[in-house]
Design an enzyme around this catalytic site. Sequence first.
Site, PDB file in Angstrom:
ATOM      1  N   ILE A 114       0.877  -1.167   0.000  1.00  0.00           N
ATOM      2  CA  ILE A 114       0.000   0.000   0.000  1.00  0.00           C
ATOM      3  C   ILE A 114       0.914   1.217   0.000  1.00  0.00           C
ATOM      4  O   ILE A 114       1.840   1.282   0.815  1.00  0.00           O
ATOM      5  CB  ILE A 114      -0.922   0.060   1.235  1.00  0.00           C
ATOM      6  N   ALA A 115       0.683   2.150  -0.898  1.00  0.00           N
ATOM      7  CA  ALA A 115       1.526   3.347  -0.927  1.00  0.00           C
ATOM      8  C   ALA A 115       0.761   4.521  -1.520  1.00  0.00           C
ATOM      9  O   ALA A 115      -0.089   4.359  -2.397  1.00  0.00           O
ATOM     10  CB  ALA A 115       2.793   3.090  -1.731  1.00  0.00           C
TER      11      ALA A 115
ATOM     12  N   GLU B 245       1.856  -7.444   6.908  1.00  0.00           N
ATOM     13  CA  GLU B 245       3.029  -7.174   7.721  1.00  0.00           C
ATOM     14  C   GLU B 245       3.391  -5.710   7.521  1.00  0.00           C
ATOM     15  O   GLU B 245       3.276  -5.183   6.420  1.00  0.00           O
ATOM     16  CB  GLU B 245       4.231  -8.029   7.297  1.00  0.00           C
TER      17      GLU B 245
ATOM     18  N   ASN C  85       7.283   1.617  11.586  1.00  0.00           N
ATOM     19  CA  ASN C  85       6.343   2.421  10.798  1.00  0.00           C
ATOM     20  C   ASN C  85       5.059   2.672  11.596  1.00  0.00           C
ATOM     21  O   ASN C  85       3.996   2.104  11.317  1.00  0.00           O
ATOM     22  CB  ASN C  85       6.049   1.739   9.461  1.00  0.00           C
TER      23      ASN C  85
ATOM     24  N   TYR D  82      -3.725   1.419   9.899  1.00  0.00           N
ATOM     25  CA  TYR D  82      -4.315   0.086   9.861  1.00  0.00           C
ATOM     26  C   TYR D  82      -5.231  -0.149  11.065  1.00  0.00           C
ATOM     27  O   TYR D  82      -6.306  -0.732  10.914  1.00  0.00           O
ATOM     28  CB  TYR D  82      -3.236  -0.990   9.770  1.00  0.00           C
TER      29      TYR D  82
END
Length: 160
Positions: A74-75, A108, A113, A120
């Site tokens: 995801i970015a 993961e 982070n 999340y």
Amino acid sequence: MPNEPVFRPMTLADVDGVHAIEEATFAMPWSRESFVREVTENKCARYVVGELNGEIIAFAGTWLVIDEAHVTNIAVREDMRGRGYGEKITRALMQAAANEGCLWMDLEVRRSNLRAQGLYRKVGFIDVGYRKRYYEDNQEDALLMVCERLPAPQEEQTDA
């Protein structure tokens, strides 16, 4: 003022934009060819992109295995961060997985982070454990997170 981004399935035409974000975001980015294979060959892969004014600003991917969706990446493009697009692309991916019949999702994330972990948790993931020395670049541990409450499946929206 720009429009709101559109979140939609990734196509082969999106690969260059997705790969540019991948390279700018991750210490060990996937190759362009990996994304081409994900779109053209991997029957288990599902990717969504966020598109704003004709440019890819975010992407998210998952591999579907029976009733599980395993998040691959995801970015959000760096200049678009801090606008809520990370949450929107994550929710779009969760919806896509639910629409495919998945009941839960896992991922993961680097232990360091904290920003991603907060996102999340905000969308329903919980911490379930660690994978020791998961990241090859620096041997950092990964936090394993799971979401057991995906949204209700929706029929695809079509423009009439």
